[in-house]
Design a protein around this motif. Sequence first.
Motif, PDB file in Angstrom:
ATOM      1  N   ARG A   9       0.815  -1.204   0.000  1.00  0.00           N
ATOM      2  CA  ARG A   9       0.000   0.000   0.000  1.00  0.00           C
ATOM      3  C   ARG A   9       0.859   1.270   0.000  1.00  0.00           C
ATOM      4  O   ARG A   9       2.025   1.256   0.401  1.00  0.00           O
ATOM      5  CB  ARG A   9      -0.910   0.010   1.228  1.00  0.00           C
ATOM      6  N   ASP A  10       0.265   2.347  -0.433  1.00  0.00           N
ATOM      7  CA  ASP A  10       0.884   3.667  -0.382  1.00  0.00           C
ATOM      8  C   ASP A  10       0.761   4.186   1.054  1.00  0.00           C
ATOM      9  O   ASP A  10      -0.342   4.321   1.580  1.00  0.00           O
ATOM     10  CB  ASP A  10       0.175   4.600  -1.362  1.00  0.00           C
ATOM     11  N   ARG A  11       1.878   4.477   1.678  1.00  0.00           N
ATOM     12  CA  ARG A  11       1.871   4.917   3.081  1.00  0.00           C
ATOM     13  C   ARG A  11       1.853   6.440   3.231  1.00  0.00           C
ATOM     14  O   ARG A  11       1.839   6.955   4.349  1.00  0.00           O
ATOM     15  CB  ARG A  11       3.108   4.359   3.814  1.00  0.00           C
ATOM     16  N   SER A  12       1.867   7.154   2.106  1.00  0.00           N
ATOM     17  CA  SER A  12       2.037   8.610   2.153  1.00  0.00           C
ATOM     18  C   SER A  12       1.026   9.308   3.057  1.00  0.00           C
ATOM     19  O   SER A  12       1.367  10.253   3.777  1.00  0.00           O
ATOM     20  CB  SER A  12       1.944   9.193   0.732  1.00  0.00           C
ATOM     21  N   GLU A  13      -0.205   8.841   3.014  1.00  0.00           N
ATOM     22  CA  GLU A  13      -1.256   9.474   3.816  1.00  0.00           C
ATOM     23  C   GLU A  13      -1.479   8.763   5.150  1.00  0.00           C
ATOM     24  O   GLU A  13      -2.386   9.138   5.903  1.00  0.00           O
ATOM     25  CB  GLU A  13      -2.573   9.489   3.022  1.00  0.00           C
ATOM     26  N   LEU A  14      -0.672   7.769   5.430  1.00  0.00           N
ATOM     27  CA  LEU A  14      -0.841   6.985   6.652  1.00  0.00           C
ATOM     28  C   LEU A  14       0.187   7.319   7.730  1.00  0.00           C
ATOM     29  O   LEU A  14      -0.130   7.290   8.911  1.00  0.00           O
ATOM     30  CB  LEU A  14      -0.754   5.485   6.327  1.00  0.00           C
ATOM     31  N   VAL A  15       1.421   7.622   7.287  1.00  0.00           N
ATOM     32  CA  VAL A  15       2.506   7.767   8.279  1.00  0.00           C
ATOM     33  C   VAL A  15       2.332   8.985   9.179  1.00  0.00           C
ATOM     34  O   VAL A  15       2.994   9.080  10.215  1.00  0.00           O
ATOM     35  CB  VAL A  15       3.888   7.797   7.600  1.00  0.00           C
ATOM     36  N   GLY A  16       1.442   9.881   8.805  1.00  0.00           N
ATOM     37  CA  GLY A  16       1.179  11.024   9.671  1.00  0.00           C
ATOM     38  C   GLY A  16       0.616  10.620  11.021  1.00  0.00           C
ATOM     39  O   GLY A  16       0.647  11.407  11.971  1.00  0.00           O
ATOM     40  N   SER A  17       0.119   9.391  11.120  1.00  0.00           N
ATOM     41  CA  SER A  17      -0.436   8.905  12.388  1.00  0.00           C
ATOM     42  C   SER A  17       0.610   8.214  13.263  1.00  0.00           C
ATOM     43  O   SER A  17       0.296   7.794  14.383  1.00  0.00           O
ATOM     44  CB  SER A  17      -1.589   7.929  12.111  1.00  0.00           C
ATOM     45  N   ILE A  18       1.842   8.072  12.753  1.00  0.00           N
ATOM     46  CA  ILE A  18       2.894   7.429  13.553  1.00  0.00           C
ATOM     47  C   ILE A  18       3.229   8.298  14.754  1.00  0.00           C
ATOM     48  O   ILE A  18       3.492   9.498  14.630  1.00  0.00           O
ATOM     49  CB  ILE A  18       4.154   7.178  12.697  1.00  0.00           C
ATOM     50  N   THR A  19       3.192   7.691  15.930  1.00  0.00           N
ATOM     51  CA  THR A  19       3.449   8.437  17.166  1.00  0.00           C
ATOM     52  C   THR A  19       4.842   8.173  17.729  1.00  0.00           C
ATOM     53  O   THR A  19       5.289   8.910  18.611  1.00  0.00           O
ATOM     54  CB  THR A  19       2.402   8.058  18.233  1.00  0.00           C
ATOM     55  N   ALA A  20       5.514   7.150  17.253  1.00  0.00           N
ATOM     56  CA  ALA A  20       6.858   6.869  17.753  1.00  0.00           C
ATOM     57  C   ALA A  20       7.808   7.994  17.351  1.00  0.00           C
ATOM     58  O   ALA A  20       7.749   8.482  16.220  1.00  0.00           O
ATOM     59  CB  ALA A  20       7.364   5.543  17.176  1.00  0.00           C
ATOM     60  N   PRO A  21       8.678   8.433  18.255  1.00  0.00           N
ATOM     61  CA  PRO A  21       9.692   9.427  17.871  1.00  0.00           C
ATOM     62  C   PRO A  21      10.471   8.911  16.669  1.00  0.00           C
ATOM     63  O   PRO A  21      10.944   7.776  16.671  1.00  0.00           O
ATOM     64  CB  PRO A  21      10.580   9.524  19.120  1.00  0.00           C
ATOM     65  N   THR A  22      10.591   9.735  15.626  1.00  0.00           N
ATOM     66  CA  THR A  22      11.126   9.259  14.347  1.00  0.00           C
ATOM     67  C   THR A  22      12.354  10.037  13.907  1.00  0.00           C
ATOM     68  O   THR A  22      12.389  11.276  13.975  1.00  0.00           O
ATOM     69  CB  THR A  22      10.049   9.345  13.253  1.00  0.00           C
ATOM     70  N   LEU A  23      13.341   9.281  13.450  1.00  0.00           N
ATOM     71  CA  LEU A  23      14.579   9.836  12.906  1.00  0.00           C
ATOM     72  C   LEU A  23      14.722   9.357  11.464  1.00  0.00           C
ATOM     73  O   LEU A  23      14.516   8.172  11.175  1.00  0.00           O
ATOM     74  CB  LEU A  23      15.775   9.357  13.737  1.00  0.00           C
ATOM     75  N   VAL A  24      15.079  10.264  10.571  1.00  0.00           N
ATOM     76  CA  VAL A  24      15.338   9.923   9.165  1.00  0.00           C
ATOM     77  C   VAL A  24      16.789  10.266   8.855  1.00  0.00           C
ATOM     78  O   VAL A  24      17.204  11.419   8.992  1.00  0.00           O
ATOM     79  CB  VAL A  24      14.391  10.684   8.214  1.00  0.00           C
ATOM     80  N   ILE A  25      17.564   9.250   8.465  1.00  0.00           N
ATOM     81  CA  ILE A  25      18.964   9.434   8.080  1.00  0.00           C
ATOM     82  C   ILE A  25      19.057   9.174   6.584  1.00  0.00           C
ATOM     83  O   ILE A  25      18.621   8.122   6.106  1.00  0.00           O
ATOM     84  CB  ILE A  25      19.892   8.467   8.851  1.00  0.00           C
ATOM     85  N   HIS A  26      19.625  10.136   5.846  1.00  0.00           N
ATOM     86  CA  HIS A  26      19.620   9.980   4.387  1.00  0.00           C
ATOM     87  C   HIS A  26      20.864  10.608   3.777  1.00  0.00           C
ATOM     88  O   HIS A  26      21.285  11.698   4.161  1.00  0.00           O
ATOM     89  CB  HIS A  26      18.374  10.638   3.791  1.00  0.00           C
ATOM     90  N   GLY A  27      21.454   9.887   2.829  1.00  0.00           N
ATOM     91  CA  GLY A  27      22.609  10.412   2.122  1.00  0.00           C
ATOM     92  C   GLY A  27      22.208  11.437   1.082  1.00  0.00           C
ATOM     93  O   GLY A  27      21.177  11.294   0.417  1.00  0.00           O
TER      94      GLY A  27
END
Length: 289
Positions: free
Chosen positions: A217-235
């Motif tokens: 599924r496409d998560r684009s409109e779903l991940v806004g509900s994630i409550t866990a503290p989130t870190l994004v590491i990207h090159g």
Amino acid sequence: MEQWIESNGVRLWCETRGNPADPAILLVMGLGAQGTAWPEDLCEMLRGEGHYVVRYDNRDTGLSERVDYEARPYTLTDLADDAVGLLDGLGIETAHVVGASMGGMIAQEIALEHPGRVRTLTAVMSIVAAIDPETSTIRGSERDPRLLEWDARQAADPPITEEQHIQARVDLARILTGSLTPFDETATRRIIARESARAGDTTHTMRNHILAVTASRDRSELVGSITAPTLVIHGTEDPMAPFEQGRALAAAIPGSVLVPIEGMGHTMPTLALPLIASAILQHTNRAGL
């Protein structure tokens, strides 16, 4: 310690290191990659700072069970359920979940479907956008011309022998390596040969994982509900998942933190490991969990 865990109807290989009483970090690897692709040095950096580190082979990968996709199709949500079943088998109630590439997509699904099991979420060189099933490209991004050329070479002259498979993967690794470190062909070939000896031909793995990703599924409109503290590491030089995708993922999850690594491609080179480990540890410590 190595062991096999029955999870969600499949048998998964995993390795644990550290004190089981310490907060757990679950390392989730990406498409076609084995759990052992998580660098030893990174695992030791995390363990050395008081974490119980778990890395494992996704289904169809490494020493974990292979399945017939036509008979038992699966998606990233199923792979997330595999990971949670693994935690159950290890007696781990909650974990800091760290995913790389497709593993970061699986980690998002864990946070969406099993929020109570996720202390913190970290996505390394991952995306939130859907994959176009017709072209296998990330929606919103152009595929890097070097990858298009590599794809065309594989289609025109598919590797047959073990050496040809290894060479194809070496050629791909060269493309995926950013300018942070020079490409080390000798070391890369040695790592790929070791993984090949451990798991054999990866054609089945790659095919099934691609099918699983494009069917998800496409998560684009779903991940806004994630409550866990989130870190994004990207090159900043990622040719597989362009940096704009990392920025989009961070923007989609409220309160998330984006850590760019200058010159890193779609790999975790040795020089970047202290940066990655430090960011993860600061993130888990900041969460106070």
